[in-house]
Structure formats: structure tokens, C-alpha cells
Scaffold this motif. Sequence first.
Motif, PDB file in Angstrom:
ATOM      1  N   UNK A   1      30.608  38.902  -7.262  1.00 20.40           N
ATOM      2  CA  UNK A   1      29.483  38.076  -7.658  1.00 20.40           C
ATOM      3  C   UNK A   1      28.738  38.660  -8.834  1.00 20.40           C
ATOM      4  N   UNK A   2      28.032  37.804  -9.522  1.00 17.23           N
ATOM      5  CA  UNK A   2      27.260  38.269 -10.661  1.00 17.23           C
ATOM      6  C   UNK A   2      28.108  38.342 -11.915  1.00 17.23           C
ATOM      7  N   UNK A   3      27.455  38.118 -13.054  1.00 16.01           N
ATOM      8  CA  UNK A   3      28.169  38.151 -14.322  1.00 16.01           C
ATOM      9  C   UNK A   3      28.672  39.553 -14.611  1.00 16.01           C
ATOM     10  N   UNK A   4      27.907  40.563 -14.205  1.00 11.01           N
ATOM     11  CA  UNK A   4      28.307  41.935 -14.472  1.00 11.01           C
ATOM     12  C   UNK A   4      29.066  42.596 -13.347  1.00 11.01           C
ATOM     13  N   UNK A   5      29.408  41.859 -12.292  1.00  8.15           N
ATOM     14  CA  UNK A   5      30.091  42.452 -11.153  1.00  8.15           C
ATOM     15  C   UNK A   5      31.543  42.785 -11.448  1.00  8.15           C
ATOM     16  N   UNK A   6      32.092  43.751 -10.720  1.00 12.24           N
ATOM     17  CA  UNK A   6      33.472  44.168 -10.882  1.00 12.24           C
ATOM     18  C   UNK A   6      34.409  43.044 -10.470  1.00 12.24           C
ATOM     19  N   UNK A   7      35.491  42.849 -11.278  1.00 15.36           N
ATOM     20  CA  UNK A   7      36.467  41.804 -11.009  1.00 15.36           C
ATOM     21  C   UNK A   7      37.864  42.377 -11.197  1.00 15.36           C
TER      22      UNK A   7
ATOM     23  N   UNK B   1      28.206  22.327  -6.865  1.00 16.93           N
ATOM     24  CA  UNK B   1      27.289  23.354  -6.355  1.00 16.93           C
ATOM     25  C   UNK B   1      27.753  23.912  -5.010  1.00 16.93           C
ATOM     26  N   UNK B   2      29.031  24.232  -4.920  1.00 13.54           N
ATOM     27  CA  UNK B   2      29.572  24.759  -3.672  1.00 13.54           C
ATOM     28  C   UNK B   2      29.100  26.200  -3.471  1.00 13.54           C
ATOM     29  N   UNK B   3      28.538  26.482  -2.300  1.00 12.66           N
ATOM     30  CA  UNK B   3      28.120  27.835  -1.942  1.00 12.66           C
ATOM     31  C   UNK B   3      29.280  28.535  -1.234  1.00 12.66           C
ATOM     32  N   UNK B   4      29.711  29.673  -1.774  1.00 15.56           N
ATOM     33  CA  UNK B   4      30.871  30.355  -1.201  1.00 15.56           C
ATOM     34  C   UNK B   4      30.803  31.846  -1.514  1.00 15.56           C
ATOM     35  N   UNK B   5      31.665  32.585  -0.823  1.00 15.49           N
ATOM     36  CA  UNK B   5      31.799  34.023  -1.037  1.00 15.49           C
ATOM     37  C   UNK B   5      33.278  34.364  -1.152  1.00 15.49           C
ATOM     38  N   UNK B   6      33.611  35.217  -2.092  1.00 15.15           N
ATOM     39  CA  UNK B   6      34.960  35.771  -2.173  1.00 15.15           C
ATOM     40  C   UNK B   6      35.023  37.067  -1.380  1.00 15.15           C
TER      41      UNK B   6
END
Length: 670
Positions: free
Chosen positions: A87-93, A646-651
Motif C-alpha cells: 500500500x501507499x505510493x512509496x510502499x515496497x512492491x 472504489x473497491x476497498x481491498x488488501x493485498x
Amino acid sequence: MAFFLLLLPAAGLLYRKACSAQDTTGHRLLRDTALRAVEVAAQRQAASFSASSPVQLLDSAQLSALGARSVAGAARYFAGVLVKDYGGIGGLKTVSVRSLGAAHTGVLYDGLPLSDAQNGQIDLGRLTTDNLSQLTLYNAQPPDMLQPAAAYSMATVLSLTTRRPAFAKGHSLKGEAALEGGAFGLLQPSATLQYGWSPRGYSTLSAGWQQAEGKYPFTLQNGDSLQKKHRENSDIQALRLEYDTRYRFSDSSETALKAYFYNARRGLPGAVILYNDRSRQRLDDRDFFIQAGWRKRFSPQSRLQVSGKYEASYKRYLDPDFLNSEGHMENRYRQKTYYLSGTWSYRLRPFLTLAYGSDIMANTLDASLPDFVYPTRFTWLNNLAAAFSWQRLDIRANMLGTLTGDRVKTGPQPQTRKVLSPAAALSWQPRERLPLRLRFFYKSIFRMPTFNDLYYTLIGNTRLRPEFTRQYDMGLSWNPQLQGLLSSLAFTADAYYNTVRDKIIAVPRQNLFQWTMLNAGRVHAKGVDAGARLFFRPLHAFRLTLGGHYSFQEARDVTDPSAPEYGQQLPYTPKHSGALQATIQYKPLTLGYNLLFSGSRYRMGDPIDYNRLPAFVTQDLTLTGRLPAGRGGMWELTAAVDNLFNRQYEIVRYYPMPGRSWRLGLHYRF
């Protein structure tokens, strides 16, 4: 485009002959005779059709239609790929291909590998698609015979290729400037300048800046209550600079130089558990590399490539809330890589080519950790490859020899390892006029434990063994040319079976703050990847392209039959996933629609409802309009809506992803 460029000389010759010819009435055609324009449309054969192992490709037009600004965002649309996003623009991917783990996916940037011996995972969120002409995913390895031995040392390869300019006659300068902004404080200016300083050489300078607050809203559920919150500590400021130059000598040899610099300061968004969304962890990145290569064709049969690279990275991690005697944790890491490669290929017969490659690499790590051992890793790779092509049969095989060992300044010296890793692939077209090819590949490869696995204070285990993987794949490609509205179809399907032995896992030692790394895992993964791309003939002024893929993955822990997790699906691995892309072009307007689907999966722990993450679907829209500008320039306006509904989800559990967001971009090309 290359097809039409090849037609230009022939078109010029036909034009000159036509000017001196006579028409059917016996009159000589004049140079100013107006001829009726005829549009010729053709679709090149899919790159994956003739490949002996699965190949997935996104070109610059497809990357633009996807609206993906980072390599991680684009890689989501490859079959068999799982992107772990916190999550987040600066988060690890990071990405994992076919359940092998992120450390088994290598990244090639313009042909040479990116290195991270510290944790073995390349953060794809920091790699932009702005300057890419092509993003390609290879299972096994790329098919090019003249490539570094390091390309054979990876289970899967993600290849990034930057754009090469094509200058019009009489012109030697091309450029592009862009400004993009959007939700959550996003601002991304970028510019690229390409200069042809010689008919044989050019240079390119590309720069980009990114900043965002990243405070996107999300819904927090605690029991039966719902609460609106905003993501904290998800800001980023990042600068990227790239320089490329190439020159082709009169003797057909070519040299290339690339320099890359990236500097970022970002917040690391934390887990949102109960009502606690506090996070103040910070990460500063500074990465630099310079690489150079030289290619020479000595004869129609013999070719040589020599390349080298120096890479340096700096990371500063700060946790102001860490509970220790100092009241905070601050770690600094400095990593350096020295790399030299040489590859020679020789075509013994029209149907047989041999290649030999040798790479030498050294990695060092300096860390501000107590009792750190300051490791240096030396790696010597030697690869012998052969390619046999006869009519409709293509066979490729290689044997990779790896000699690697670490040296530390304090403590016992680790063991030096010698490993032979074979691989073989076959592709066969049963009949000449049948647009069907069958393929099979086998690959055995391993990965060394990372510096963090081995030497991190209170966690590392210097007795760790490498992870060994074996991959088996059987598939087909079907690429018929059709009549009617549908001009062509590219379809691929692959069934695979992977095994991982001595998988490295982290387990608690004394308490939740002291862990250790162990070789305690075995994983068996089987699955199916299927994809299709449909090309339609132009209907009036409309052009339509459809594409998509479906993946089935069953990756199970088979370590200990007596353990409760035996036979369970690996954490965060959905059995079903897929994607759909559609592009509609009408004159200067292009509309792109993208859908991404992930089935339900479980986080670490028992497979109970509490640990289950539900399935989700996200849908994005991108609209692009182009307007001509003076002197051959072009204006391009882009509007995009991500996560349209606007789907709320978590990876990853407790790391909420952004809901609906928007972006506007203005590009000028000259």
C-alpha cells in the motif's frame, strides 16, 4: 513500425519506376500524377508464438494504455505474476512468478542485471515505465544467444528495454516533456531529450520527479463497526536521472553506455490493526549504476559481446518508535557491485549455434549494525548454450556452472559452493501451414541466501543452504491469421510444475523480536497460465484490441507431514487470478479499459475465516487524445481513473490499498 520502415526503400524504387512507366491507356505517368492512397495494415506475429519457453510482452503503446506508471503496476498484467504491495505510493512492491518467490525473479535493465545481494528483491515500485519501449517477462531465460551468463542464473527474468530514437531525415533532435498530477497530492514532471550527434550515434537524457502526500482514504472495519480513515506516512519524493548513448562503428561493431541515478525519501506505511494506524518509519534510497557494453560481428557466423557494470546503493532506515535503549532504530546500508561479462557465439551450421558466456561479480555490504561481519560475495558464472533449429523444430539447451563464496571480516568463513544447473527447451510446429506450436522446458536453478538471511544481527544464520528450484513446463501457442472482422489471434496456454527445496523461512527463536532463518521448507506448485490477444480489422475509423489472461496456481507446503500447515496453500497465493485489457482507438482518441481480478487467499496462519482475504476486482479507465503541433510536434492529453468503483481491498493483511483515484497528464513531443 519496423515493417513499414523496411518497405520504404522498395516503395521509393517502385515510385521511380512508375514515374517512367505508362498507364493502361498508353499515356506516360507524370511525376505529379495524383494516385489514390491505399492503406496497408498487417499484424506482426506474436513474439510468444515461436518461443520455446513462455514469453509475455508489453510494448510502449500497451504500457500507455494500461496507465501503469511503475514496472510493478505493469507487471500485474502478466499471467502467473503475484505482486506483493504494502500500500501507499512509496510502499515496497515485489513480484513472485509461479509461486517461486520474489528473490527468484531477476531484473535485466538494457541487458544487464540489477543486483541486490542484501535482500535479494528488487523494488519494482521505483522503476518507471516512462522511458521504456518494452517490458518482457521470460520464464526460464531470454532466447538471445548473445547475452550474459547471469541471464541464465535466474528462475524467471523481467527484462526492461529503454527506447531507441529514430530520427527523420534532416533532423537530429527529438524530445518530450510531460506533467502529470492527480489525487493524494501526486505531481510527476518528466522530460526526455534525444540527440543524434552522428549518423551512427545518439545520446538520450531522461529525467523525472515524483512527489505525493499519499493520504488516501480507506474504510477500517473493527468487528461490526466501520470507520473512515486516511493512510498515514505514505508520502514520497523521488528523483530519477538516466543517460544513454550508443555508437555503431563502420566495422559493424556497436558500443553502448548507460548511467542511472535514483534518489528517494519516503514514508513506510505501517499495518492498520484495530484503531492503530500510526507509522513513522522512514526510508531513504540512493541508487546509482553505470554500465557499458561492446558488440562485434567478426563474420556472419561469429559474434562477441563484452560488458561491465558498477552499481552502488545507499539505504537509511529510521524507526523513531522502536523500543530500545536509544529510543529509536537507525540503520544505514551501503552496497556495491562490480560486474564483468563476456559472451561469444558461433554458428557452426545454418541450423546449429553455440555460445559460451562467463561473468565475474563481486558484492559488498557495509551496515551500521552491531557486530556486523562486512561480507563480500564473489561469484563466477560459466555458461555453455546451444541452439538447434531445423525447419519447424527448435531446441535450446544450456549448462550453467556457478562458483560462489562469501568472505567476512570477523567470524568463521562461509563455505564456497560449486553448482551445475542444466536447462533445456523445445518448440515444434507440427505442420508448416498450421499456426500452432508446442513447447516444453525444464530448468534447474538455485539462489544463494541473501546477506540479510546470513548475517543480519540476531537473525542471520551462516549455515543456510541455497534454495534449489526445478521447473517443468508444457504449453502451446496458436497464432492464426483470420478472415472477417477479426484479423488475427494470439493464444498461449501453459501447464507447469515447480518444486522448491531447502526453502528459507523465518521462525521465532526466543520471542517475537528475535527470529532466525532456517532451511525448513519444501514447496510444490502446479498451475496453468492461459492468455489471448485479439486484433480486429479497422471498422470505419474505429480500431479495437482485446487481451487478457487467466492463472490457476496451487502452491502447497510439503515440508513436514506431521505439521498442521502441511498441504496448505502458500500464504497470499490466490488459486485463481486474471486480467482483461481493451483498447478502442477512434481517430486521435484512445480509450483503455483494464480489469484485474484476484481470488481469495490466506495470510500466514491457519486457513480460517479470520485469516482469509476476500477476492477483489479493480477496474481502470484511461483516455488519451492527441493533437498535432507545429513543426511535427504532438500534444497528448491523458485522463485516467484508477479503481473506478472504489473497491476497498488488501493485498497484504492490514495494509489497505487506495480506493478510487484520478490522474491528468499533459505531454508534448517534438
